[in-house]
Design a protein around this motif. Structure first.
Motif, PDB file in Angstrom:
ATOM      1  N   SER A   1      -4.168  -6.059   5.637  1.00 13.29           N
ATOM      2  CA  SER A   1      -2.874  -6.094   6.314  1.00 13.29           C
ATOM      3  C   SER A   1      -2.586  -7.528   6.722  1.00 13.29           C
TER       4      SER A   1
ATOM      5  N   PHE B   1      -8.087  -4.634   0.070  1.00 17.41           N
ATOM      6  CA  PHE B   1      -7.149  -3.868   0.891  1.00 17.41           C
ATOM      7  C   PHE B   1      -7.114  -4.484   2.279  1.00 17.41           C
TER       8      PHE B   1
ATOM      9  N   GLN C   1      -6.733   7.462   2.141  1.00 18.30           N
ATOM     10  CA  GLN C   1      -5.760   7.061   1.130  1.00 18.30           C
ATOM     11  C   GLN C   1      -6.221   5.866   0.294  1.00 18.30           C
ATOM     12  N   ILE C   2      -6.947   4.939   0.904  1.00 20.85           N
ATOM     13  CA  ILE C   2      -7.332   3.719   0.184  1.00 20.85           C
ATOM     14  C   ILE C   2      -8.123   4.013  -1.085  1.00 20.85           C
TER      15      ILE C   2
ATOM     16  N   ALA D   1       0.818  -1.209   0.000  1.00 16.99           N
ATOM     17  CA  ALA D   1       0.000   0.000   0.000  1.00 16.99           C
ATOM     18  C   ALA D   1       0.851   1.259   0.000  1.00 16.99           C
TER      19      ALA D   1
ATOM     20  N   LEU E   1      -9.631   3.211  11.768  1.00 15.28           N
ATOM     21  CA  LEU E   1     -10.296   2.805  10.533  1.00 15.28           C
ATOM     22  C   LEU E   1     -11.644   2.152  10.839  1.00 15.28           C
TER      23      LEU E   1
ATOM     24  N   VAL F   1      -1.933  -1.790   4.788  1.00 10.51           N
ATOM     25  CA  VAL F   1      -2.712  -0.570   5.002  1.00 10.51           C
ATOM     26  C   VAL F   1      -2.532  -0.071   6.429  1.00 10.51           C
ATOM     27  N   ASP F   2      -2.038  -0.945   7.318  1.00  7.26           N
ATOM     28  CA  ASP F   2      -1.776  -0.521   8.699  1.00  7.26           C
ATOM     29  C   ASP F   2      -0.622   0.466   8.771  1.00  7.26           C
TER      30      ASP F   2
ATOM     31  N   PRO G   1      -5.527   5.646   6.328  1.00 10.68           N
ATOM     32  CA  PRO G   1      -6.047   4.661   5.377  1.00 10.68           C
ATOM     33  C   PRO G   1      -7.432   4.983   4.846  1.00 10.68           C
TER      34      PRO G   1
ATOM     35  N   LEU H   1      -0.290   2.972   6.527  1.00  9.97           N
ATOM     36  CA  LEU H   1      -0.712   4.238   5.937  1.00  9.97           C
ATOM     37  C   LEU H   1      -1.025   5.252   7.030  1.00  9.97           C
TER      38      LEU H   1
END
Length: 714
Positions: free
Chosen positions: A342, A340, A315-316, A276, A368, A306-307, A312, A309
């Motif tokens: 982790s 997406f 950004q995702i 990511a 999140l 994604v952890d 997230p 980011l």
């Protein structure tokens, strides 16, 4: 290993619901396929006790073939992309495969879930063959051949030094008798993470000497191990499944890349693991080349970490939109499922604890999860909260998190996707082919039994059945030749397109280089568009893969029509004749010869090496043409020798099985041509009432098998 007590108060309570789904995420398609598979196996077992002896061997072979089938899933990505940690979570085995930064996975490792075990072994580690080892250590493998052919003397020397160091390390670990391991294997009734590490990890434990007689270090056998096979049971997968953890495709030893791509050619589903933080790196762009060789329904993208980011939730959507734009730009299906998640969250979701997850990662997860809950509460998911796995709102649109009815780790969504697609794209077609053949054998057996009961044969009087058997045998030879000629025509057309793609590439890039030099530019700035060549090559193969099965199907249909006509000539009008349906030809496999790293991808290195030798521009272009011409010949030969030959072998085997069944049927009818013969058969099979009952049940089973075939859509 951390426990939940090690995390800040309240964080685990907040994070856990975002990791665990409310109910098991096993798709109905997978459950249905497993029910159909179980019923098919039951029917095969039942009719095996009903058919005449000459049919029993064919049913046993079909049962063995079905027992050996599994959905094959390959996990692909760069070195240290998190593939192994994700694999551990998928299979539900904490720490089974080593996922630390060092050592790392260097061996193709296949985890067989819910499959039969060879000789009751739980682990089998196969070593390189002597030929493979010699090719790698003496000639540098394919990478050595590529760099030497390109005239990169410095790079060849460096590569040989690396391989020499690897060989010296191997000899230090195993002693000079390590050659005795080549061509062999080690197998065990059980395994542990420590045992697996000895065979699949690159690198010694810190401070370990690794010499002969020393305690076994991590990776002791890794350099000489080509493939590891581990067997386990899993309640998370309903169909027999093989999950393949591969070395990174940017491994510097292309013999390992070749092993990875070999498994990709056999894969039903490919999970491509991206980062990511840098989901579209240069190496990832190279991975997109591999996807072009596979059908879009075979590929799932897993965007890991994604952890890591900063935000997230924001950004995702942007990452997904950019990723789908690149997919479309490379001629790939922009609707390809993207998950997406982790790997460390996946381990936490699977095992409840994980060494790799820290409080910072959990804080990201909690934030999140809170954002998802808010979006769901505000209704921003657009009503898509029950979307199927891999689906969601428009790329970049609001509510990405709320639209996924899955956990934030991505683990359960990924499991559901590979099972759903594996059931539809692999298990169902295989079940359909097996059901079709079993139905045919049951129908033929019923007809033979009914003929044995009669006072007169179903055969027309005065027929020379032996001649008809010979005619059918001759038909097998004719259709086999037609099948080979059809494939040869289709493949020749494809190879002409491959050749044309190379010629166009050379002309285009040589002209670009000439323009650069004429304009006074630096030739080192020349960057051949290898991606365009890859697209054209895969496009040529895709056209072949789509057209060839249809052309072969026409040959199969003609054979089925002729077989039906033979039965009509042979049997009395009142005989209970069955329909003769041709098998559906299998599709060509993924073109791994076009997936691999090619010589053309080293053009940047060639430019540097050639310019050091002060080649004139004209000589530079001539050298370029020479090397690409050699590459074209090698690729065309490999496509012909491996991929086309494999496709031809499989469809000819289908044809042979189809016609052999009917040959056996006519042979059986010939054996019943006479009162004495029918009387002998009745004595061997039992009482009349028993034979009649067996024939009736075979007819019922054949009808159920045909209904099952239709249900799976084959």
């Amino acid at each position: 290993m951390r426990s939940e007590r090690d995390f800040p108060m309240g964080l685990m309570d907040t994070a856990s619901p975002a990791l665990r789904p409310a109910a098991p995420r096993i798709p109905e398609a997978a459950r249905r396929a497993e029910r159909q598979r179980a019923r098919l196996l039951e029917l095969l077992g039942e009719i095996a006790g009903l058919v005449p002896p000459e049919m029993a061997a064919r049913l046993a072979a079909l049962r063995e073939e079905l027992d050996g089938q599994a959905v094959r899933v390959s996990i692909l990505g760069q070195v240290k992309a998190g593939k192994t940690a994700l694999t551990n979570a998928l299979i539900g085995k904490p720490g089974l495969l080593p996922s630390d930064v060092n050592p790392w996975t260097s061996v193709v490792t296949q985890i067989h879930l819910n499959t039969a075990r060879p000789d009751r072994r739980a682990a089998v580690f196969r070593f390189f063959t002597s030929e493979d080892w010699a090719g790698m250590t003496e000639r540098g493998g394919r990478l050595g051949e590529m760099t030497e052919a390109a005239g990169m003397e410095f790079e060849v020397a460096e590569l040989r030094e690396q391989i020499g160091a690897m060989q010296r390390r191997t000899e230090a670990r195993l002693g000079r008798n390590f050659q005795m391991l080549l061509d062999g294997q080690h197998s065990f009734a059980g395994y542990s993470p420590e045992l697996v590490e000895k065979y699949v990890c690159m690198g010694d434990e810190p401070g370990g000497e690794g010499g002969e007689g020393a305690a076994d270090p991590a990776g002791r056998y890794a350099d000489v191990t080509r493939q590891a096979d581990l067997f386990a049971e899993s309640a998370d997968f309903v169909l027999p499944t093989v999950i393949c953890d591969t070395p990174g495709v940017n491994d510097r030893f292309l013999v390992r890349e070749a092993a990875t791509l070999e498994r990709l050619g056999e894969a039903d589903i490919c999970v491509l693991v991206l980062n990511a933080n840098q989901a579209l790196s240069d190496a990832d762009m190279g991975l997109l080349r591999i996807l072009r060789g596979m059908r879009s329904d075979q590929v799932v993208l897993f965007v890991n970490r994604v952890d890591q980011l900063a935000s997230p939730s924001a950004q995702i959507p942007r990452i997904e939109a950019a990723l789908r734009e690149v997919l479309a730009g490379h001629g790939l299906d922009a609707r390809m499922p993207v998950v997406f998640g982790s790997a460390v969250w996946a381990e936490l979701a699977s095992f409840g604890a994980c060494d790799s997850v820290g409080s910072g990662s959990l804080e990201v997860l909690a934030a999140l999860a809170e954002e998802r809950a808010w979006r769901l509460e505000e209704g921003e998911d657009g009503g898509a909260g029950t979307a199927a796995a891999g689906e969601g709102p428009a790329p970049g649109g609001p509510g990405w998190n709320g639209a996924k009815a899955t956990d934030l780790s991505g683990l359960h969504e990924l499991r559901a996707l590979v099972q759903e697609r594996g059931a539809a794209g692999a298990a169902a077609p295989r079940l359909g082919r097996a059901a079709r053949r079993a139905s045919r054998l049951a129908q033929q057996s019923a007809l033979l039994l009914e003929d044995a009961l009669g006072e007169r044969s179903s055969l027309r009087e005065g027929l020379d059945v032996g001649r008809l058997v010979d005619d059918l045998d001759a038909l097998l030879q004719q259709v086999d030749l037609a099948c080979r000629e059809t494939i040869e025509d289709a493949s020749s057309e494809m190879l002409m397109l491959v050749s044309g793609a190379y010629h166009d590439f050379v002309s285009r890039e040589a002209a670009a280089l000439g323009r650069l030099i004429d304009a006074g530019g630096d030739p080192r700035d020349w960057q051949p568009d290898a991606a365009a060549l890859h697209r054209e090559l895969n496009s040529a193969y895709s056209r072949f893969a789509q057209a060839a099965p249809g052309k072969v199907a026409a040959v199969f249909d003609a054979a089925a029509t002729r077989v039906g006509a033979i039965y009509a000539d042979v049997l009395e009008e009142g005989a209970n004749v069955f329909a003769v349906a041709a098998p559906r030809p299998e599709a060509p496999g993924a073109p791994t010869a076009l997936m691999r790293t090619m010589q053309v991808d080293l053009c940047g290195g060639w430019a540097s090496g050639w310019l050091r030798r002060r080649l004139r521009p004209s000589s530079f272009v001539d050298r370029f043409r020479e090397v690409i011409g050699r590459e074209m010949q090698e690729v065309a030969e490999e496509v012909r020798r491996i991929h086309i030959a494999d496709f031809e072998r499989r469809v000819r085997a289908q044809l042979h099985d189809f016609l052999s069944d009917h040959l056996a049927m006519l042979d059986g009818l010939q054996a019943l041509d006479g009162a004495a013969q029918r009387s002998a058969i009745r004595r061997n099979l039992g009482l009349r009432t028993e034979i009649a009952g067996r024939a009736a049940r075979l007819r019922e089973a054949a009808a159920e098998l045909e209904a099952l075939r239709r249900a799976v859509g084959s």
